[in-house]
Design an enzyme around this catalytic site. Structure first.
Site, PDB file in Angstrom:
ATOM      1  N   PRO A  24      -0.930  -5.316   5.711  1.00 46.93           N
ATOM      2  CA  PRO A  24      -2.342  -5.460   6.392  1.00 46.93           C
ATOM      3  C   PRO A  24      -3.356  -4.684   5.503  1.00 46.93           C
ATOM      4  CG  PRO A  24      -0.704  -3.856   7.190  1.00 46.93           C
ATOM      5  CD  PRO A  24       0.064  -4.609   6.221  1.00 46.93           C
ATOM      6  N   THR A  26      -7.693  -4.014   6.094  1.00 45.82           N
ATOM      7  CA  THR A  26      -8.884  -4.167   6.502  1.00 45.82           C
ATOM      8  C   THR A  26      -9.911  -4.652   5.547  1.00 45.82           C
ATOM      9  OG1 THR A  26      -8.513  -2.186   8.045  1.00 45.82           O
ATOM     10  CG2 THR A  26     -10.803  -2.707   7.848  1.00 45.82           C
ATOM     11  N   GLY A 177       2.030   1.852  13.596  1.00 48.91           N
ATOM     12  CA  GLY A 177       2.259   3.296  13.663  1.00 48.91           C
ATOM     13  C   GLY A 177       2.160   4.608  12.614  1.00 48.91           C
ATOM     14  N   ALA A 178       1.376   4.080  11.576  1.00 45.59           N
ATOM     15  CA  ALA A 178       1.130   4.750  10.254  1.00 45.59           C
ATOM     16  C   ALA A 178      -0.317   5.575  10.482  1.00 45.59           C
ATOM     17  CB  ALA A 178       1.398   3.820   9.412  1.00 45.59           C
ATOM     18  N   TYR A 181      -3.233   6.977  12.768  1.00 43.87           N
ATOM     19  CA  TYR A 181      -3.854   6.254  14.034  1.00 43.87           C
ATOM     20  C   TYR A 181      -3.105   6.682  15.261  1.00 43.87           C
ATOM     21  CZ  TYR A 181      -6.577   3.972  10.476  1.00 43.87           C
ATOM     22  OH  TYR A 181      -7.496   4.016   9.395  1.00 43.87           O
ATOM     23  N   GLY A 321      -0.444  -4.701  -1.010  1.00 44.63           N
ATOM     24  CA  GLY A 321      -1.722  -4.911  -0.460  1.00 44.63           C
ATOM     25  C   GLY A 321      -2.784  -5.340  -1.228  1.00 44.63           C
ATOM     26  N   ARG A 322      -3.187  -4.265  -1.889  1.00 47.55           N
ATOM     27  CA  ARG A 322      -4.504  -4.568  -2.818  1.00 47.55           C
ATOM     28  C   ARG A 322      -4.415  -5.664  -3.905  1.00 47.55           C
ATOM     29  NH1 ARG A 322      -4.848   1.759  -4.397  1.00 47.55           N
ATOM     30  NH2 ARG A 322      -2.787   1.317  -4.017  1.00 47.55           N
TER      31      ARG A 322
END
Ligand code: PHB
Length: 416
Positions: A24, A26, A177-178, A181, A321-322
């Protein structure tokens, strides 16, 4: 022989075409109302050759948001807009889960619908970080403590968002759940000082996550639900005296649910950035064996570390990710050992198309190189003609057609 990183994998009821997961990310390209855009559909479609895409954090309610322009899944317009994304991914044979997100105390009164401080398990502000807003970052505020009634409402919002995700065509959901947050705020004792059944021993602090899972199970099968945890991360003051014991207990408790997967963030990752290894770092290898199902390991992986961790049997799937920001065809590049394009942090959150949908695939890069070579050849021919005698009668005609060719070729390079 083909490495298993690039082989099919059965994830509950679905088949992934390789063991690579787009983690994921953002990217802040939704509309101010949290609607995914056409550009987002293209972005995800471009990355659909990965085994599984996990969407950027998608908020379950207007209270769950920290920053502008993140997408939501709390109304019908958002469901309709997400459908374009999931259809675009499915058309190209990909799979996509929605990451369900509530930021709790990482929000700020300036983005709360009622203009008051955000909600969290306990009225404890984040002290070691600033809320990243313009023109100046601001201190985090003391959040409003959630009442039990409000907790039940949020649990229901997760379930409703999961149902909407299914309506929108997602193949499943991931609970975030990380990274300090809301769910993580319940888990860690630094942010959970409650004395009711949601606070105190780990069995109580994990109750919120369990209730969310039970509520989601009323709407969609749990073999289409993953949970993401960051055992090592103390980012955003997610502190606990014994994070390993905490996560060990949480992970063991998840075995009862028959989840699609457990998604673990490796050490060295602090939210969206890389940090120095901390004392007491807890790699996936230390915890994964306690989970009975599929494990995804994400955080700073290279081709080599991904293969190693699969060969060691520590994890089943590897999240990147990145690297997916700048390499839409990352699986093919990794399989063929083609050099990777480095991510550009400047375009992570701000802006529009640039740095979002304009990264080339390998084929596009090859084509572009071919066009550039063509252009160079035309330039050389022009130079040679220009050197010839003015008496040469064919010269002007040839030059004219070469200039035409040059124009076409350079347009093609620009448009590519
Ligand atoms: C971010 O927007 O920087 C971000 C979002 C979700 C995370 C971590 C970082 O879990």
């Amino acid at each position: 022989m083909k490495h298993k990183l690039f082989d099919n994998f059965r994830l509950g009821p679905v088949i992934m075409r390789n063991r690579m997961v787009m983690a994921p990310l953002t990217r802040s390209r939704a509309t101010p109302d949290g609607l995914p855009t056409e550009m987002m559909a293209l972005h995800y479609a471009q990355r659909s050759s990965t085994g599984l895409i996990i969407s950027e954090g998608t908020v379950i309610s207007p209270q769950g948001v920290a920053y502008p322009r993140v997408p939501g899944l709390y109304n019908d317009a958002q469901v309709r807009a997400w459908r374009k994304v999931t259809e675009a991914v499915h058309e190209r044979g990909g799979l996509i889960f929605a990451q369900l997100w509530h930021v709790g105390r990482q929000s700020h009164s300036s983005v709360q619908p009622d203009g008051l401080p955000p909600f969290a398990p306990s009225p404890v502000a984040i002290e070691n970080y600033l809320y990243n807003t313009r023109p100046e970052p601001l201190p985090y505020e003391v959040p409003r403590e959630l009442t039990k009634v409000q907790i039940v409402e949020i649990v229901q919002q997760y379930a409703d968002a999961a149902e909407r995700a299914f309506d929108a065509g997602f193949d499943g959901v991931e609970l975030h759940g990380a990274n300090g947050y809301l769910i993580d705020q319940f888990l860690n004792s630094s942010s959970n000082r409650r004395s009711d059944q949601y606070g105190g021993p780990v069995t109580n602090r994990v109750r919120f996550l369990h209730q969310v899972l039970h509520a989601v199970a009323e709407k969609i099968p749990l073999n289409r639900v993953g949970v993401r945890l960051s055992p090592s991360s103390t980012w955003m003051d997610a502190e606990d005296p014994d994070k390993k014991a905490l996560h060990s207990q949480v992970i063991t408790s998840l075995n009862a649910f028959g989840l699609a997967y457990l998604h673990l963030v490796e050490p060295h990752i602090a939210g969206s950035t890389t940090s120095d290894a901390e004392m007491g770092a807890i790699p996936t290898a230390d915890l994964a064996a306690q989970f009975d199902g599929v494990v995804i390991s994400t955080g700073g992986h290279t081709r080599e570390s991904a293969k190693q961790i699969l060969e060691d049997g520590v994890a089943d799937l590897i999240g990147f990710g990145r690297l997916f920001t700048s390499n839409p065809d990352l699986p093919a590049r990794m399989e063929k050992r083609i050099s990777l394009i480095q991510p550009d942090r400047k375009t992570f959150y701000a802006g529009r198309e640039k740095g979002y949908i304009d990264y080339p695939t390998m084929e596009a890069e090859d084509k572009w190189r071919e066009l550039k070579n063509h252009l160079t050849a035309v330039d050389e021919a022009i130079l040679e003609l220009e050197g010839r005698s003015l008496m040469d009668l064919d010269r002007s005609n040839e030059l004219y057609s070469l200039f035409q060719l040059r124009k076409l070729a350079s347009e093609a390079v620009l448009n590519y």
